[in-house]
Write a protein that holds these residues in place. Structure first.
Motif, PDB file in Angstrom:
ATOM      1  N   ILE A   1       0.831  -1.206   0.000  1.00 59.38           N
ATOM      2  CA  ILE A   1       0.000   0.000   0.000  1.00 59.38           C
ATOM      3  C   ILE A   1       0.865   1.255   0.000  1.00 59.38           C
ATOM      4  N   LEU A   2       1.929   1.241   0.821  1.00 55.53           N
ATOM      5  CA  LEU A   2       2.829   2.396   0.858  1.00 55.53           C
ATOM      6  C   LEU A   2       3.500   2.622  -0.490  1.00 55.53           C
TER       7      LEU A   2
ATOM      8  N   TRP B   1       2.341   1.757  -3.388  1.00 58.45           N
ATOM      9  CA  TRP B   1       1.327   2.227  -4.331  1.00 58.45           C
ATOM     10  C   TRP B   1       1.092   3.727  -4.170  1.00 58.45           C
ATOM     11  N   VAL B   2       1.046   4.205  -2.926  1.00 58.25           N
ATOM     12  CA  VAL B   2       0.864   5.641  -2.680  1.00 58.25           C
ATOM     13  C   VAL B   2       2.074   6.431  -3.176  1.00 58.25           C
ATOM     14  N   LEU B   3       3.263   5.947  -2.894  1.00 53.21           N
ATOM     15  CA  LEU B   3       4.468   6.652  -3.329  1.00 53.21           C
ATOM     16  C   LEU B   3       4.593   6.674  -4.846  1.00 53.21           C
ATOM     17  N   ARG B   4       4.207   5.595  -5.501  1.00 53.66           N
ATOM     18  CA  ARG B   4       4.228   5.576  -6.962  1.00 53.66           C
ATOM     19  C   ARG B   4       3.224   6.554  -7.557  1.00 53.66           C
ATOM     20  N   ALA B   5       2.131   6.792  -6.840  1.00 53.34           N
ATOM     21  CA  ALA B   5       1.118   7.714  -7.351  1.00 53.34           C
ATOM     22  C   ALA B   5       1.542   9.171  -7.199  1.00 53.34           C
ATOM     23  N   ILE B   6       2.225   9.506  -6.088  1.00 53.22           N
ATOM     24  CA  ILE B   6       2.566  10.908  -5.854  1.00 53.22           C
ATOM     25  C   ILE B   6       3.939  11.299  -6.399  1.00 53.22           C
TER      26      ILE B   6
END
Length: 243
Positions: free
Chosen positions: A133-134, A136-141
């Motif tokens: 999950i972490l 995925w969030v870092l890849r998005a931002i």
């Protein structure tokens, strides 16, 4: 005549008091204190005689601990993910400072975010649900942050201090290893940030603490690897949360 002389010279009071003091029994305080003083003198003489030997034992133990700490740190550093995350931020800052005037202003931003893409978009050593999950969030931002820094034409990584770069390196290494949410890693990361925020940056103590922090951080990674026994059967909760 002898009797007359003896009767003419009576005994003095000082001689009587000295004779009485010599024959008086010892007080209870002296009786209790004499064994204690004897034991203290024996202990002090034993400590003085064995002081050099005790110091040699302490020196051997301290050198052994330092050797083991550096040995375990080297074993953790042999991992490519750990070595890359600890070496690249400092090498990036030094290289960009040396070549900053001969390159476009957007070049450091591109190089830094290329490194972050390598960290966030690659696979971690130990994947779990929180780490996934972490990531995925870092890849998005990450693309949004790249566009924001590209517009400003300023690489914020070049303005970081040595303590901040070391904190970023340790956190990225924990993410890449997949143990960012391990209690030992979280505890040491928080302790490092708390301690280094109270120490002046331009001081010898800060440099010494940074060196000790690198060794301790690598030992934390070695300890987490040692505690994480892959061969034993793992429950569903352990596989999901990576504990």
């Amino acid at each position: 005549s002898s009797n007359a002389s003896a009767s003419s010279n009576p005994p003095s009071p000082t001689s009587e008091s000295s004779s009485l003091s010599s024959t008086s029994p010892p007080t209870p305080l002296a009786t209790l204190a004499s064994p204690l003083l004897a034991s203290l003198s024996a202990a002090s003489s034993s400590f003085l005689s064995k002081g050099a030997q005790g110091w040699n034992v302490f020196e051997d133990v301290a050198m052994g601990l330092l050797y083991r700490a550096h040995e375990y740190a080297f074993k953790s550093m042999t991992s490519f993910n750990v070595m890359c995350t600890f070496v690249f931020p400092f090498a990036f800052k030094i290289t960009m400072r040396m070549m900053y005037w001969g390159m476009p202003q957007w070049a450091p931003v591109c190089l830094w975010y290329s490194y972050l893409v390598h960290v966030f978009y690659g696979n971690s050593d130990y994947m779990s649900l929180p780490v996934s999950i972490l990531l995925w969030v870092l890849r998005a931002i990450t693309p949004v942050m790249f566009l924001m820094e590209g517009v400003s034409e300023k690489c914020f990584a070049l303005d970081m201090t040595g303590s901040e770069l070391l904190a970023v390196s340790g956190i990225l290494a924990s993410i890449k290893r997949g143990d960012i949410f391990h209690p030992i890693t979280l505890g040491f990361t928080g302790m490092y940030i708390l301690v280094m925020s109270c120490v002046p940056e331009q001081s010898f103590l800060n440099t010494l603490l940074r060196y000790c922090s690198v060794i301790l951080w690598l030992n934390v990674f070695y300890l987490v690897d040692h505690l994480r026994d892959v061969s034993k059967p793992r429950t569903h909760v352990e596989m999901v949360w990576g504990v």
